[in-house]
Motif scaffolding. Sequence first.
Motif, PDB file in Angstrom:
ATOM      1  N   VAL A  97      12.087   0.445  -2.461  1.00 13.59           N
ATOM      2  CA  VAL A  97      11.456  -0.188  -3.629  1.00 13.59           C
ATOM      3  C   VAL A  97      11.311   0.820  -4.774  1.00 13.59           C
ATOM      4  CG1 VAL A  97       9.379  -1.366  -4.456  1.00 13.59           C
ATOM      5  CG2 VAL A  97      10.234  -1.824  -2.149  1.00 13.59           C
ATOM      6  N   VAL A  98      10.819   2.021  -4.445  1.00 19.71           N
ATOM      7  CA  VAL A  98      10.604   3.024  -5.491  1.00 19.71           C
ATOM      8  C   VAL A  98      11.953   3.436  -6.105  1.00 19.71           C
ATOM      9  CG1 VAL A  98       9.732   5.358  -5.968  1.00 19.71           C
ATOM     10  CG2 VAL A  98       8.413   3.809  -4.513  1.00 19.71           C
ATOM     11  N   SER A  99      13.003   3.535  -5.280  1.00 18.30           N
ATOM     12  CA  SER A  99      14.336   3.860  -5.819  1.00 18.30           C
ATOM     13  C   SER A  99      14.801   2.768  -6.781  1.00 18.30           C
ATOM     14  CB  SER A  99      15.379   3.985  -4.701  1.00 18.30           C
ATOM     15  OG  SER A  99      15.028   5.044  -3.877  1.00 18.30           O
ATOM     16  N   TYR A 100      14.546   1.510  -6.420  1.00 22.26           N
ATOM     17  CA  TYR A 100      14.925   0.398  -7.314  1.00 22.26           C
ATOM     18  C   TYR A 100      14.210   0.546  -8.660  1.00 22.26           C
ATOM     19  CZ  TYR A 100      15.656  -4.290  -9.151  1.00 22.26           C
ATOM     20  OH  TYR A 100      16.008  -5.346  -9.959  1.00 22.26           O
TER      21      TYR A 100
ATOM     22  N   CYS B 228       0.831  -1.220   0.000  1.00 20.49           N
ATOM     23  CA  CYS B 228       0.000   0.000   0.000  1.00 20.49           C
ATOM     24  C   CYS B 228       0.857   1.258   0.000  1.00 20.49           C
ATOM     25  CB  CYS B 228      -0.926   0.012   1.219  1.00 20.49           C
ATOM     26  SG  CYS B 228      -2.202  -1.245   1.135  1.00 20.49           S
ATOM     27  N   THR B 229       1.964   1.219   0.729  1.00 19.67           N
ATOM     28  CA  THR B 229       2.820   2.413   0.801  1.00 19.67           C
ATOM     29  C   THR B 229       3.509   2.653  -0.551  1.00 19.67           C
ATOM     30  OG1 THR B 229       3.174   1.838   3.123  1.00 19.67           O
ATOM     31  CG2 THR B 229       4.566   3.566   2.229  1.00 19.67           C
ATOM     32  N   VAL B 230       3.972   1.581  -1.173  1.00 17.45           N
ATOM     33  CA  VAL B 230       4.589   1.733  -2.506  1.00 17.45           C
ATOM     34  C   VAL B 230       3.529   2.238  -3.497  1.00 17.45           C
ATOM     35  CG1 VAL B 230       5.603   0.484  -4.467  1.00 17.45           C
ATOM     36  CG2 VAL B 230       6.392  -0.018  -2.142  1.00 17.45           C
ATOM     37  N   GLY B 231       2.328   1.652  -3.426  1.00 14.63           N
ATOM     38  CA  GLY B 231       1.247   2.066  -4.330  1.00 14.63           C
ATOM     39  C   GLY B 231       0.925   3.544  -4.189  1.00 14.63           C
ATOM     40  N   ARG B 232       0.893   4.016  -2.933  1.00 16.04           N
ATOM     41  CA  ARG B 232       0.592   5.432  -2.688  1.00 16.04           C
ATOM     42  C   ARG B 232       1.721   6.325  -3.199  1.00 16.04           C
ATOM     43  NH1 ARG B 232       0.343   6.359   3.184  1.00 16.04           N
ATOM     44  NH2 ARG B 232       2.519   6.745   2.749  1.00 16.04           N
ATOM     45  N   ASP B 233       2.966   5.921  -2.953  1.00 13.84           N
ATOM     46  CA  ASP B 233       4.118   6.715  -3.425  1.00 13.84           C
ATOM     47  C   ASP B 233       4.121   6.807  -4.949  1.00 13.84           C
ATOM     48  OD1 ASP B 233       4.792   6.824  -0.793  1.00 13.84           O
ATOM     49  OD2 ASP B 233       6.793   5.927  -1.009  1.00 13.84           O
ATOM     50  N   LEU B 234       3.848   5.676  -5.595  1.00  6.96           N
ATOM     51  CA  LEU B 234       3.837   5.679  -7.066  1.00  6.96           C
ATOM     52  C   LEU B 234       2.711   6.570  -7.576  1.00  6.96           C
ATOM     53  CD1 LEU B 234       4.588   1.913  -7.822  1.00  6.96           C
ATOM     54  CD2 LEU B 234       6.117   3.858  -8.206  1.00  6.96           C
ATOM     55  N   HIS B 235       1.544   6.464  -6.934  1.00 10.56           N
ATOM     56  CA  HIS B 235       0.396   7.281  -7.341  1.00 10.56           C
ATOM     57  C   HIS B 235       0.741   8.767  -7.262  1.00 10.56           C
ATOM     58  CE1 HIS B 235      -3.904   7.887  -8.057  1.00 10.56           C
ATOM     59  NE2 HIS B 235      -3.826   8.876  -7.187  1.00 10.56           N
ATOM     60  N   SER B 236       1.416   9.143  -6.180  1.00 13.22           N
ATOM     61  CA  SER B 236       1.743  10.564  -6.010  1.00 13.22           C
ATOM     62  C   SER B 236       2.778  11.013  -7.042  1.00 13.22           C
ATOM     63  CB  SER B 236       2.219  10.850  -4.587  1.00 13.22           C
ATOM     64  OG  SER B 236       3.468  10.249  -4.382  1.00 13.22           O
ATOM     65  N   ARG B 237       3.487  10.073  -7.649  1.00 12.76           N
ATOM     66  CA  ARG B 237       4.428  10.418  -8.728  1.00 12.76           C
ATOM     67  C   ARG B 237       3.790  10.274 -10.095  1.00 12.76           C
ATOM     68  NH1 ARG B 237      10.375   8.527  -6.966  1.00 12.76           N
ATOM     69  NH2 ARG B 237      10.702   8.895  -9.168  1.00 12.76           N
ATOM     70  N   GLY B 238       2.488  10.025 -10.123  1.00 16.51           N
ATOM     71  CA  GLY B 238       1.774   9.914 -11.400  1.00 16.51           C
ATOM     72  C   GLY B 238       1.994   8.580 -12.098  1.00 16.51           C
ATOM     73  N   LYS B 239       2.344   7.547 -11.329  1.00 14.58           N
ATOM     74  CA  LYS B 239       2.582   6.227 -11.922  1.00 14.58           C
ATOM     75  C   LYS B 239       1.439   5.283 -11.557  1.00 14.58           C
ATOM     76  CE  LYS B 239       6.173   7.861 -13.609  1.00 14.58           C
ATOM     77  NZ  LYS B 239       6.155   8.180 -15.041  1.00 14.58           N
ATOM     78  N   LEU B 240       1.016   4.503 -12.557  1.00 15.64           N
ATOM     79  CA  LEU B 240      -0.145   3.635 -12.365  1.00 15.64           C
ATOM     80  C   LEU B 240       0.272   2.256 -11.856  1.00 15.64           C
ATOM     81  CD1 LEU B 240      -3.216   3.640 -12.758  1.00 15.64           C
ATOM     82  CD2 LEU B 240      -2.846   2.834 -15.097  1.00 15.64           C
TER      83      LEU B 240
END
Length: 207
Positions: A195-198, A48-60
């Motif tokens: 994860v997001v950095s990877y 959920c945290t990765v999903g939220r971070d990606l969403h805030s960066r405009g990634k689906l």
Amino acid sequence: MPSLRMSANIFWQDCPIGKLDRQKLLNQKGCVVWITGLSGSGKSTLACTVGRDLHSRGKLSYILDGDNLRHGLNKDLGFKAEDRAENIRRVGEVAKLFADAGLICITSLISPYRRDREACRALFSDASFIEIFMNMPLELCEARDPKGLYKLARAGVIKGFTGIDDPYEPPLDSEIEIGLKDGICPPPSEMAGVVVSYLEENGFLHE
Ligand SMILES: Nc1ncnc2c1ncn2[C@@H]1O[C@H](COP(=O)(O)OS(=O)(=O)O)[C@@H](OP(=O)(O)O)[C@H]1O
Ligand SMILES: Nc1ncnc2c1ncn2[C@@H]1O[C@H](COP(=O)(O)OP(=O)(O)O)[C@@H](O)[C@H]1O
């Protein structure tokens, strides 16, 4: 129970718009972030945290959570080894479809058996299967016990519970391993950052 063998007389249907076209539209690369670990190790929280971070960066992205899928797609499956194998096989195939759609598909399942996880990895031809091992000690997971299931497993009410009387086979070569730091569990935001950095460093956040 339907046969799992492939039917005869079926042909692959190609479509004019493919994965590359969809990735261009989304400005990202489709992939699977496969989170594995004991019950209570923090898989859903990380997803959920990765999903939220990606969403805030405009990634689906889209999360396939084991517990949730067992309410629908996989509601005919239990926790015997062959049921878990079929659970993982189905989720691997669904994740492959999401990745083909261009999404960052985040799966959150115990996926305890190495063989089943490797079979999922083999569905992906490039480096787009990213395995994340939540390497949290059983004692921590059991102390958290948010659903009270460890307690029931220890009392013998639930049989075949992962980590208690059913095995968990840790990955040997996961892309990312997340564990305690100086004996303390890092906050979800820190784990998600790794994860997001990877994903960023490996080119998944741009087409
Ligand atoms: N016997 C047994 N063993 C392990 N887990 C059990 C069991 N029975 C019920 N549960 C609950 O089911 C959730 C795990 O489902 P998964 O689909 O991820 O399991 S598996 O990958 O097929 O092993 C798991 O959720 P998480 O705590 O989120 O991991 C448990 O809440
Ligand atoms: N990084 C963390 N730090 C502290 N508590 C956490 C962390 N990650 C998860 N938790 C807590 O641990 C419990 C289990 O987390 P959860 O994500 O549901 O695990 P899983 O999906 O692996 O069963 C929850 O109560 C959750 O709030």
